[in-house]
Design an enzyme around this catalytic site. Structure first.
Site, PDB file in Angstrom:
ATOM      1  N   GLY A  48       0.830  -1.193   0.000  1.00  0.00           N
ATOM      2  CA  GLY A  48       0.000   0.000   0.000  1.00  0.00           C
ATOM      3  C   GLY A  48       0.865   1.243   0.000  1.00  0.00           C
ATOM      4  O   GLY A  48       2.003   1.223   0.464  1.00  0.00           O
ATOM      5  N   GLN A  53       3.285   9.878   0.768  1.00  0.00           N
ATOM      6  CA  GLN A  53       4.558   9.171   0.948  1.00  0.00           C
ATOM      7  C   GLN A  53       5.526   9.406  -0.203  1.00  0.00           C
ATOM      8  O   GLN A  53       6.702   9.043  -0.105  1.00  0.00           O
ATOM      9  CB  GLN A  53       4.314   7.671   1.135  1.00  0.00           C
ATOM     10  CG  GLN A  53       3.621   7.342   2.442  1.00  0.00           C
ATOM     11  CD  GLN A  53       3.349   5.875   2.560  1.00  0.00           C
ATOM     12  OE1 GLN A  53       2.325   5.381   2.116  1.00  0.00           O
ATOM     13  NE2 GLN A  53       4.297   5.169   3.151  1.00  0.00           N
ATOM     14  N   CYS A  96       5.671  -0.024   7.277  1.00  0.00           N
ATOM     15  CA  CYS A  96       5.374   1.148   6.458  1.00  0.00           C
ATOM     16  C   CYS A  96       6.604   1.493   5.628  1.00  0.00           C
ATOM     17  O   CYS A  96       7.726   1.501   6.146  1.00  0.00           O
ATOM     18  CB  CYS A  96       4.994   2.312   7.379  1.00  0.00           C
ATOM     19  SG  CYS A  96       4.568   3.822   6.501  1.00  0.00           S
ATOM     20  N   LEU A  97       6.380   1.801   4.362  1.00  0.00           N
ATOM     21  CA  LEU A  97       7.499   2.164   3.493  1.00  0.00           C
ATOM     22  C   LEU A  97       8.175   3.450   3.961  1.00  0.00           C
ATOM     23  O   LEU A  97       9.342   3.677   3.653  1.00  0.00           O
ATOM     24  CB  LEU A  97       7.016   2.317   2.044  1.00  0.00           C
ATOM     25  CG  LEU A  97       6.464   1.032   1.417  1.00  0.00           C
ATOM     26  CD1 LEU A  97       5.963   1.307   0.007  1.00  0.00           C
ATOM     27  CD2 LEU A  97       7.500  -0.074   1.428  1.00  0.00           C
ATOM     28  N   HIS A 138      -4.744   1.843   7.369  1.00  0.00           N
ATOM     29  CA  HIS A 138      -3.357   2.323   7.447  1.00  0.00           C
ATOM     30  C   HIS A 138      -3.135   3.456   6.440  1.00  0.00           C
ATOM     31  O   HIS A 138      -2.583   4.504   6.784  1.00  0.00           O
ATOM     32  CB  HIS A 138      -2.412   1.145   7.175  1.00  0.00           C
ATOM     33  CG  HIS A 138      -0.965   1.481   7.149  1.00  0.00           C
ATOM     34  ND1 HIS A 138      -0.087   1.037   8.115  1.00  0.00           N
ATOM     35  CD2 HIS A 138      -0.221   2.199   6.278  1.00  0.00           C
ATOM     36  CE1 HIS A 138       1.129   1.487   7.835  1.00  0.00           C
ATOM     37  NE2 HIS A 138       1.073   2.189   6.720  1.00  0.00           N
ATOM     38  N   GLU A 139      -3.581   3.242   5.206  1.00  0.00           N
ATOM     39  CA  GLU A 139      -3.341   4.238   4.156  1.00  0.00           C
ATOM     40  C   GLU A 139      -4.220   5.477   4.337  1.00  0.00           C
ATOM     41  O   GLU A 139      -3.760   6.600   4.111  1.00  0.00           O
ATOM     42  CB  GLU A 139      -3.537   3.625   2.767  1.00  0.00           C
ATOM     43  CG  GLU A 139      -2.594   2.470   2.445  1.00  0.00           C
ATOM     44  CD  GLU A 139      -1.116   2.765   2.639  1.00  0.00           C
ATOM     45  OE1 GLU A 139      -0.696   3.944   2.538  1.00  0.00           O
ATOM     46  OE2 GLU A 139      -0.363   1.816   2.914  1.00  0.00           O
ATOM     47  N   HIS A 142      -2.652   7.742   6.719  1.00  0.00           N
ATOM     48  CA  HIS A 142      -1.602   8.586   6.110  1.00  0.00           C
ATOM     49  C   HIS A 142      -2.192   9.886   5.572  1.00  0.00           C
ATOM     50  O   HIS A 142      -1.572  10.944   5.682  1.00  0.00           O
ATOM     51  CB  HIS A 142      -0.912   7.858   4.951  1.00  0.00           C
ATOM     52  CG  HIS A 142       0.268   7.044   5.341  1.00  0.00           C
ATOM     53  ND1 HIS A 142       1.386   7.580   5.942  1.00  0.00           N
ATOM     54  CD2 HIS A 142       0.512   5.723   5.212  1.00  0.00           C
ATOM     55  CE1 HIS A 142       2.270   6.621   6.149  1.00  0.00           C
ATOM     56  NE2 HIS A 142       1.758   5.483   5.728  1.00  0.00           N
TER      57      HIS A 142
END
Length: 177
Positions: A48, A53, A96-97, A138-139, A142
């Site tokens: 994701g 990000q 997380c990236l 989660h996304e 963000h």
């Protein structure tokens, strides 16, 4: 249209705490951004990615939960909004990236319903459970400037933030190339 990989924003970059703005209209630029996000997500590799990000403060997320040997199954959500959350909790180990190589158990509602626009501008609703429900939450977090570490103990969160501040200082910035 094949996207281009973009640099990822990593903790402690303050942009990660910004609230993203709604996508005003879905056009070729929006589709190109979604394509770039998918390319970046696959390259990372991740399941994701939120536009913030890659330093684009827009309410746009991409998700693909396909296993490594399966055909890609990309999903793009424009202006996603969680409209319902289930009462039952679910726990997944999240990463997380933008917080590379750190994972923690996070409890969230096990089911969600999300309204969003697809890349054609049509309103859609997805009712998700399991990993998809976790990934959507989660996304969407963000997009609101919330990170998964905000859902763990303050002590653990403070340790993670301190570690990433030190790493950023050592490399002279907060963005990966």
């Amino acid at each position: 249209m094949t996207g281009s990989k973009r640099p990822l924003v990593v903790l402690p970059d303050p942009i990660l705490r910004q609230v993203s703005k709604p996508v005003e209209r879905i056009d070729d630029e929006t589709r190109r951004l979604a394509s770039d996000m998918l390319a970046t997500m696959y390259d990372a590799p991740g399941i994701g990615l939120a536009a913030i990000q890659i330093a684009e403060p827009l309410r746009l997320i991409t998700i693909d939960l396909a296993k490594e040997d399966d055909e890609p199954d990309p999903h793009v959500f424009v202006n996603p909004k969680i409209v319902a959350r289930g009462d039952e909790p679910g726990t997944y180990e999240e990463g997380c990236l933008s917080i590379p190589d750190y994972f923690a158990e996070v409890e969230r509602p096990a089911t969600v319903a999300v309204e969003y626009l697809d890349l054609e501008g049509d309103m859609q609703v997805i009712e998700a459970d399991g990993l998809m429900a976790t990934c959507l939450q989660h996304e969407v977090d963000h997009l609101d400037g919330v990170l998964f570490i905000d859902h763990i103990s303050r002590l653990k969160r403070d340790m993670v933030v301190k570690k990433f501040r030190k790493l950023a200082k050592e490399r002279g910035g907060t963005r990966l190339l």
